[in-house]
Scaffold this active site. Structure first.
Site, PDB file in Angstrom:
ATOM      1  N   GLY A 146      -5.420   1.272  -9.080  1.00 42.86           N
ATOM      2  CA  GLY A 146      -5.177   0.785  -7.722  1.00 42.86           C
ATOM      3  C   GLY A 146      -5.479   1.785  -6.632  1.00 42.86           C
ATOM      4  O   GLY A 146      -5.717   1.409  -5.487  1.00 42.86           O
ATOM      5  N   GLU A 147      -5.471   3.063  -6.969  1.00 36.62           N
ATOM      6  CA  GLU A 147      -5.657   4.072  -5.925  1.00 36.62           C
ATOM      7  C   GLU A 147      -6.979   4.809  -6.031  1.00 36.62           C
ATOM      8  O   GLU A 147      -7.589   5.150  -5.027  1.00 36.62           O
ATOM      9  CB  GLU A 147      -4.473   5.044  -5.971  1.00 36.62           C
ATOM     10  N   PHE A 162       0.817  -1.224   0.000  1.00 37.06           N
ATOM     11  CA  PHE A 162       0.000   0.000   0.000  1.00 37.06           C
ATOM     12  C   PHE A 162       0.849   1.272   0.000  1.00 37.06           C
ATOM     13  O   PHE A 162       0.432   2.302   0.500  1.00 37.06           O
ATOM     14  CB  PHE A 162      -0.976   0.013   1.197  1.00 37.06           C
ATOM     15  N   ASN A 189      -8.025  -7.170 -16.553  1.00 33.05           N
ATOM     16  CA  ASN A 189      -8.573  -8.366 -15.908  1.00 33.05           C
ATOM     17  C   ASN A 189      -9.697  -7.947 -14.968  1.00 33.05           C
ATOM     18  O   ASN A 189      -9.443  -7.434 -13.876  1.00 33.05           O
ATOM     19  CB  ASN A 189      -7.457  -9.088 -15.131  1.00 33.05           C
ATOM     20  N   PRO A 190     -10.945  -8.158 -15.395  1.00 26.84           N
ATOM     21  CA  PRO A 190     -12.071  -7.670 -14.581  1.00 26.84           C
ATOM     22  C   PRO A 190     -12.134  -8.297 -13.193  1.00 26.84           C
ATOM     23  O   PRO A 190     -12.566  -7.642 -12.242  1.00 26.84           O
ATOM     24  CB  PRO A 190     -13.309  -8.047 -15.401  1.00 26.84           C
ATOM     25  N   LYS A 191     -11.682  -9.525 -13.066  1.00 25.24           N
ATOM     26  CA  LYS A 191     -11.735 -10.166 -11.743  1.00 25.24           C
ATOM     27  C   LYS A 191     -10.777  -9.464 -10.774  1.00 25.24           C
ATOM     28  O   LYS A 191     -11.140  -9.144  -9.642  1.00 25.24           O
ATOM     29  CB  LYS A 191     -11.342 -11.634 -11.901  1.00 25.24           C
ATOM     30  N   GLY A 250       0.102  -7.278  -4.689  1.00 24.81           N
ATOM     31  CA  GLY A 250      -1.245  -7.784  -4.485  1.00 24.81           C
ATOM     32  C   GLY A 250      -2.211  -7.528  -5.626  1.00 24.81           C
ATOM     33  O   GLY A 250      -3.163  -8.268  -5.801  1.00 24.81           O
ATOM     34  N   LYS A 274      -5.701   3.156 -17.793  1.00 29.79           N
ATOM     35  CA  LYS A 274      -5.283   4.154 -16.819  1.00 29.79           C
ATOM     36  C   LYS A 274      -5.035   3.376 -15.523  1.00 29.79           C
ATOM     37  O   LYS A 274      -5.334   2.199 -15.425  1.00 29.79           O
ATOM     38  CB  LYS A 274      -6.382   5.195 -16.601  1.00 29.79           C
TER      39      LYS A 274
END
Lengths: 326, 729
Positions: free
Chosen positions: B695-696, B233, B622-624, B460, B692
């Site tokens: 993750g944040e 993180f 990857n939608p999952k 992760g 784009k």
């Protein structure tokens, strides 16, 4: 962590002998091992009593419930006799810790668990409970979680157990066995308020073992339950909690057993609330009026003043949950 | 060239490393071993500020198995050269064990090395350190500022004076620790003056250059290996003193050393999200058109480094406000240096700005979405640049429909369910979409399988999986024939794994390398008289399932394997490169978060009932994994809004909840039904790959959505996070 010896005993006599020589009893280990890792506890000798025959939950013909000291929290909570007769005990257990811890921790160990006061658990901080005479860092420190009842100048740490609150409410007895034989101590006398000696937390003598916690027979029907208030929904100690048991017959409260947790240096019985309820008919106004006494004698600190109101509201809510909207 | 068939990209592939992780075969830093390995344990300062007056190591050294105790009295001084390769904050990093100063509570003051971990831990307890303590300054609310960083457009004061509606509001956010599952861990080994570290890190080459700078080595004398990261993180973006101490200890004892911080020690000196005070003033006309916005921000930092996160973007670009001023001051305290934490700055700013917008909507009697629509800019109001893509309108519409936002009674306390007051809230989020130069290496073996390498990380989000998918399509191979490798400084360098940059940047480099290799194979085939593809136009050849064929004549083709076998090549190799085009666009990812909470106002309890996030992040590889990221972002936001708070005792700077029983992160019981919707589409201006970052942005805006829902439920506006029982009573 410091070096220590570890012995597994198979019989009671062997355990008592080891205890007499200064061994510390260990069963589930969920508190003691953590504290040893932080060097808060430094026992030289651990005596593992897991094999002793204290694993039974029994009910006598006249309704006395006896929970062996080595019964796991999870097993006690799930036991049919506990569940049907004392939901307050099952609920208090199931709202404690995590499933993994409840599978390890025992009833005897639960009531012996030590405070979660962060200063107690930090060996670089002063703490009269850990090192008598060093002072109490919590009194003037960060004390949102600390006690408002039963405190002293020396210590303001709460007793963290949930099920002990249910035991206090139900006026349990603690069965002990020591070098000088067996004895029974009322729960109210078993856990000690800090006073000037916060290091002394319980009535156990040197080498004495808890063998069982016994709930005396209460008149039936008995409605009971446990409410725990906390920021997180699981795996957190109580900000406040309430254990309530009511015996209501012909629309009148004949017996009331009420204790609270998260607010006292020991599980806090509320006789004033109980007295207010007995002989009355359940009603919203009764719950509110009775709960007004819940925080009598409270001495809030800088950050835990909210507990005074929260405690009253917790008791009020749980009286209503158990006693009904009437 | 003909576009490759898209088979893997866009598929909900399960993590390629899932089996390794759930069977315990994934090796994290502390899982590595080395011949002759010994163990180090850190001794932390018990004061918050002052000097070490004496250190007694005799009892520790007397224990059999203890090899050394390093303190400032005997540790060699290290060069600590400059490291332009790593974006360390202005100031100078902590030179651990080099002087008698204690700068923050829990600062390492000694490190014990012993042959077993148990001995090292015991010995660490026996080290006696005496101090001359001073009262530290650790309270943001009472300390003095540094010089501000400012921003200004238009005349905000004047616009405020003439505004129909003015609000002045101050919000506070708590210091938060990352609390990744994996602790910071290093295994360090020296071989003839060369250092190898198995190190928890999000930035392989950053760790390499930093250790080289600290120890005064050429970069290629340091190797960093980090195949798996157990959550970070942002917290593993730089080398903390622990990594230096492990390397130093290994050099001093001449044996490999393992140093793993305890959970408690993770709160001392390894970075955190700084606490902020954030004052907003808003001016608007009667229709809810913003005319002015001012921001005054104060943030924690240490005395030895000035940490700054991206607190400014949100206030500048989220809404079409003609007049904006920002005044941002860091406040040097006797604490360790903060660091990036998921949505650094943005998650803090969004709480203030998006709460203030909700307050304005209430003031104006406008629906919160309608207020935002009325202030949606057509171009970036900061730079004047067009947006690459900005589909917030679509996010609002899609989200409102899926969440059931309308009809909504805006009146607080209008919905009740027994003892629970029910409320809904929403908030917008944005995060800059950066991409940076990245490299990758691709190798296709004679058996028709490929190995792709880039020295990125996977903390992760699923880097292994996403890169495998990108490579598979670009090479025309099934994902089972592609292995992606990362986490070793001998591999080609991308930038750090953070800032939501990995998929756009590394993905584009991987795609480039794979496309080059495919092109080389195609060229080989069409020029080979024995190939069925001989004479075909290379541009007409595509590759799928490891077979090269003419697009309009699928029967005409051959496999990579046959091509390589016939041409006598045991492999083909290519280097992929991605350099951002630097196009004149404003590039951001966007989110809209909706939340429904239940509040027991009598008992001060907040329970999240459901949440929905709607996202504009360009192409989803990857939608999952993307949904996984969104769930993680929302959970992080629930923590930020309702639970997480690093608590300091300002008397001596002690962190009083340095453990996971007292520092509350959400548990499963706190997490309700969380849903994520990603808008279809791509953004080819950010990076070649069309993605784009995501993750944040999934975390930015979650906390204000919850705080706004708490207000709607209760009528209580809590302007300080986390929102706990005591605030609501």
């Amino acid at each position: 962590m410091y070096p220590f010896t570890y012995t597994r005993v198979s019989g009671t006599r062997e355990a008592l002998a080891a205890g007499r020589e200064g061994g510390r009893y260990i069963a589930g280990g969920t508190t003691l091992v953590d504290l040893m890792r932080e060097s808060v506890e430094r026992p030289g000798a651990l005596v593992d009593i897991s094999a002793l025959p204290l694993h039974e939950v029994t009910v006598t013909e006249d309704g006395v419930l006896r929970i062996g000291a080595l019964v796991r929290m999870a097993d006690a909570a799930a036991h049919p006799d506990v569940r049907t007769a004392y939901p307050v005990i099952s609920q208090a257990l199931e709202l404690s810790a995590s499933a993994q811890l409840r599978n390890m921790a025992t009833i005897g160990g639960n009531i012996m668990q030590r405070t979660r006061c962060t200063y107690f658990r930090d060996v670089t901080a002063p703490c009269n409970k850990r090192e008598p005479g060093t002072g109490c860092a919590a009194r003037e420190g960060v004390n949102r979680a600390h006690a408002i009842l039963g405190t002293s100048d020396a210590c303001v740490a709460t007793h963290p157990s949930d099920v002990a609150v249910a035991f206090a409410a139900l006026e349990a007895n603690v069965h002990l066995l020591g070098p000088d034989g067996a004895r029974t101590v009322p729960f109210a006398d078993f856990l000690l308020r800090p006073g000037d000696t916060p290091r002394h937390e319980h009535a156990l003598g040197q080498g004495e073992l808890i063998t069982a916690v016994e709930i005396p027979a209460h008149p039936r029907p008995l409605r009971s339950g446990y409410l725990k208030v906390r920021d997180r929904q699981s795996y957190e100690f109580a900000l406040t909690s309430a254990a309530v048991a009511l015996h209501i017959r012909d629309g009148v409260i004949r017996e009331a057993k009420v204790a609270t947790g998260g607010v006292g240096t020991v599980p806090w019985k509320l006789p004033a609330v109980e007295q207010h309820l007995i002989g009355e008919r359940p009603s919203e106004t009764l719950w509110t009026a009775a709960a007004e006494h819940a925080a009598d004698g409270a001495r809030p600190l800088a950050h835990n003043g909210f507990k005074v109101d929260l405690l009253k509201r917790t008791v009020e809510r749980q009286l209503r949950i158990v006693g009904g909207d009437a | 060239m003909t576009p490759q068939p898209q088979a893997a990209v866009g598929a909900p592939l399960t993590r390629v490393d899932a089996r390794l992780k759930v069977t315990g075969q994934a090796r994290y830093a502390a899982d590595f071993d080395a011949d002759g390995l010994v163990h180090a344990v850190v001794v932390d300062s018990g004061i918050g500020l002052g000097r070490i007056t004496s250190v007694d190591t005799a009892a520790a050294l007397a224990l059999p198995g203890v090899l050394t105790v390093l303190t400032h009295l005997n540790a060699p001084r290290l060069p600590y050269g400059p490291n332009p390769g790593m974006a360390t904050p202005p100031g100078e990093r902590l030179h651990v064990l080099e002087d008698d100063r204690v700068r923050f509570h829990g600062q390492p003051v000694a490190v014990v090395v012993a042959t077993t971990l148990e001995t090292a831990r015991h010995a660490a307890r026996l080290v006696r350190v005496e101090y001359d303590a001073e009262p530290p300054s650790t309270d943001l609310s009472t300390a003095t500022d540094d010089t501000p960083v400012t921003y200004e457009r238009g005349d905000a004061e004047r616009a405020l004076r003439s505004a129909d509606v003015r609000l002045e509001l101050t919000y506070r956010t708590a210091r938060q620790h990352h609390n990744a599952m994996e602790p910071h861990a290093t295994v360090a080994r020296w071989d003839d003056g060369r250092l190898t570290v198995w190190q928890k890190t999000q930035w392989i080459h950053g760790a390499q250059s930093e250790l080289a700078a600290v120890f005064g080595l050429p970069e290629d004398a340091v190797r960093v290996v980090s195949p798996f990261v157990g959550g970070a993180f942002g917290n593993a973006s730089r080398i903390w003193p622990q990594g230096v101490m492990a390397s130093l200890a290994a050099r001093e004892v001449g044996r490999p050393v393992k140093l793993v911080l305890s959970r408690r020690q993770l709160y001392f000196g390894t970075g955190y999200r700084p606490g902020y005070e954030y004052q907003v003033r808003l001016g608007s006309d009667g229709q809810g058109r913003l005319t002015a916005m001012t921001h005054v921000m104060r943030a924690e930092t240490s005395r030895y480094e000035t940490f700054q996160d991206d607190i400014l973007s949100i206030g500048q670009m989220l809404y079409d406000v003609p007049a904006v001023t920002q005044d941002w001051r860091t406040v040097p305290l006797d604490v360790s240096t903060p660091t990036f934490m998921r949505g650094p700055g943005g998650a803090t700013a969004a709480y203030a700005v998006e709460s203030a917008m909700d307050e304005l909507a209430c003031e104006l009697g406008l629906d919160p979405i309608e207020l935002r629509l009325r202030n949606e800019p057509d171009r970036d109001p900061t730079s004047g640049l067009p947006f690459s893509t900005r589909r917030l309108r679509q996010c609002y519409a899609t989200g409102a429909r899926a969440f059931g936002w309308h009809p909504r009674d805006p009146k607080p306390r209008s919905t009740r369910d027994g003892d629970w007051l029910i409320g809904t809230g929403m908030a917008t989020g944005a995060h800059p979409s950066w991409s940076v130069t990245s490299l990758a290496h691709v190798r296709l073996d004679a058996d028709g399988t490929a190995v792709v390498q880039s020295a990125t990380s996977d903390m992760g989000p699923g880097t292994y999986t996403v890169m495998t998918q990108v490579a598979a399509d670009a090479l025309g191979l099934p994902v089972s024939a592609v292995r992606f490798e990362l986490g070793d400084s001998t591999m080609p360098p991308p930038v750090g794994h953070g800032g939501s940059m990995t998929t756009p940047s590394v993905g584009s480099a991987v795609q480039d390398g794979c496309a080059k290799l495919r092109r080389e194979a195609v060229e080989l085939a069409v020029k080979d008289e024995e190939s069925p593809l001989f004479g075909a136009a290379a541009d007409d050849v595509v590759v799928a399932d490891g077979r090269l064929y003419v697009r309009d004549e699928p029967a005409r083709g051959e496999t990579y394997r046959s091509l390589l076998a016939r041409s006598g090549r045991d492999r083909l190799e290519a280097d992929g490169e991605y350099v951002p085009a630097g196009l004149p666009f404003s590039t951001h990812s966007y989110s809209v978060t909706f939340a429904e909470v239940a509040v027991d106002a009598r008992l001060g309890l907040v329970r999240v009932r459901r949440m929905l996030g709607v996202y504009d992040v360009g192409r989803v590889i990857n939608p999952k994994l993307a949904v996984s990221q969104a769930i993680g972002g929302m959970i992080g936001g629930i923590g930020q809004a309702l639970l997480e708070h690093t608590v300091t005792d300002h008397r001596d700077g002690r962190i009083v909840n340095a453990n996971l029983a007292d520092y509350l992160v959400p548990v499963n019981a706190d997490i309700p039904d969380l849903k994520a919707i990603y808008l279809e589409g791509e953004d080819d201006k950010v990076a070649r790959i069309g993605a784009k970052g995501l993750g944040e942005v999934v975390h930015v805006g979650v906390a204000p959505a919850l705080a706004n829902a708490v207000f709607h439920a209760t009528g209580r506006r809590i302007r300080e996070l986390p929102i706990t029982a005591d605030a609501l009573l």
